[in-house]
Design an enzyme around this catalytic site. Sequence first.
Site, short mmCIF file in Angstrom:
data_model
loop_
_atom_site.label_atom_id
_atom_site.label_comp_id
_atom_site.label_asym_id
_atom_site.label_seq_id
_atom_site.Cartn_x
_atom_site.Cartn_y
_atom_site.Cartn_z
N ASP A 28 0.86 -1.17 0.00
CA ASP A 28 0.00 0.00 0.00
C ASP A 28 0.91 1.23 0.00
O ASP A 28 2.12 1.14 0.25
CB ASP A 28 -0.89 -0.05 1.25
CG ASP A 28 -1.74 1.19 1.42
OD1 ASP A 28 -2.28 1.68 0.42
OD2 ASP A 28 -1.85 1.67 2.56
N ASP A 30 -0.20 5.10 1.20
CA ASP A 30 -0.42 5.95 2.37
C ASP A 30 -0.51 5.12 3.64
O ASP A 30 -1.29 4.17 3.73
CB ASP A 30 -1.71 6.76 2.20
CG ASP A 30 -1.61 7.77 1.07
OD1 ASP A 30 -1.06 8.85 1.28
OD2 ASP A 30 -2.07 7.44 -0.04
N ASP A 211 -2.03 -0.92 5.78
CA ASP A 211 -2.38 -0.41 7.11
C ASP A 211 -3.87 -0.20 7.36
O ASP A 211 -4.29 -0.02 8.51
CB ASP A 211 -1.67 0.93 7.34
CG ASP A 211 -2.29 2.05 6.51
OD1 ASP A 211 -2.37 1.91 5.27
OD2 ASP A 211 -2.72 3.05 7.11
#
Length: 258
Positions: A28, A30, A211
């Site tokens: 991922d 961000d 996240d």
Amino acid sequence: MYKEPPLATPENLAAWMAAASRLLLMLDYDGTLVPIAPTPDLARPDPELLAILQKLSLSPGRVVAVISGRKLAELQKLLPLTGLHLAGSHGAEIQETGGKTYRLFENRKLEENISSLERVARECVANSRGFLVENKGISLALHYRQADPELARQVLDSFIERAAPIMGKNRLELLPGKKVLEIRPRGVSKGKAVQYLCRKYAGALPVYIGDDRTDEDAFMALREGCGILVSSQPRPSAATARLPSPREVYKMLLLLAL
């Protein structure tokens, strides 16, 4: 029922991945490669991170992909690297290592629906401070990281109520994230992108690192390999290991690139 994945170290994870003859490393953006920023435009990679990703993506036996909710065009500007796979809009837009791009999802009416939802979102936000409405073409994001919490609840409730009829008619779904509410087509997810890459690079050890809630789809799509949750606090997840921050992800990538 999800369990809390155990905390791992960058050293152990890097050594485990380095031992694989072929590695498919999917990340991922961000909150994983870069820390979450007050606004999306402030979350930019530093030159050291770019250099590490470039080295890894050109290493024999290693495939590196970044899978993000951001538009593919944004990822191309943020990560202008050779040999890197990019998947934007939760995996709906793909760029291959040679630069060829295409969509895993097509719907001619989709952009019109997203534009209608954008108008609704902007009306709900009005002149309120701390909100950001982001039309990604394939999806819509309503960011409220800098908004007053009570005002954010009111705005979100109003938006969800007004958006429901448009969503119900057009097979769209809500996806809550870290101080962001997204609307995307049903059937589009990072998990689909993970499945596509795993098929394309069958036989490679698949690893996905993320996240947020959208990354759970990617963790669940892994039938082998490892899902790594990036979170400072333990929480239930489909991942099998945890790193506490993007800084630890950076350390792991640095060790892997040595």
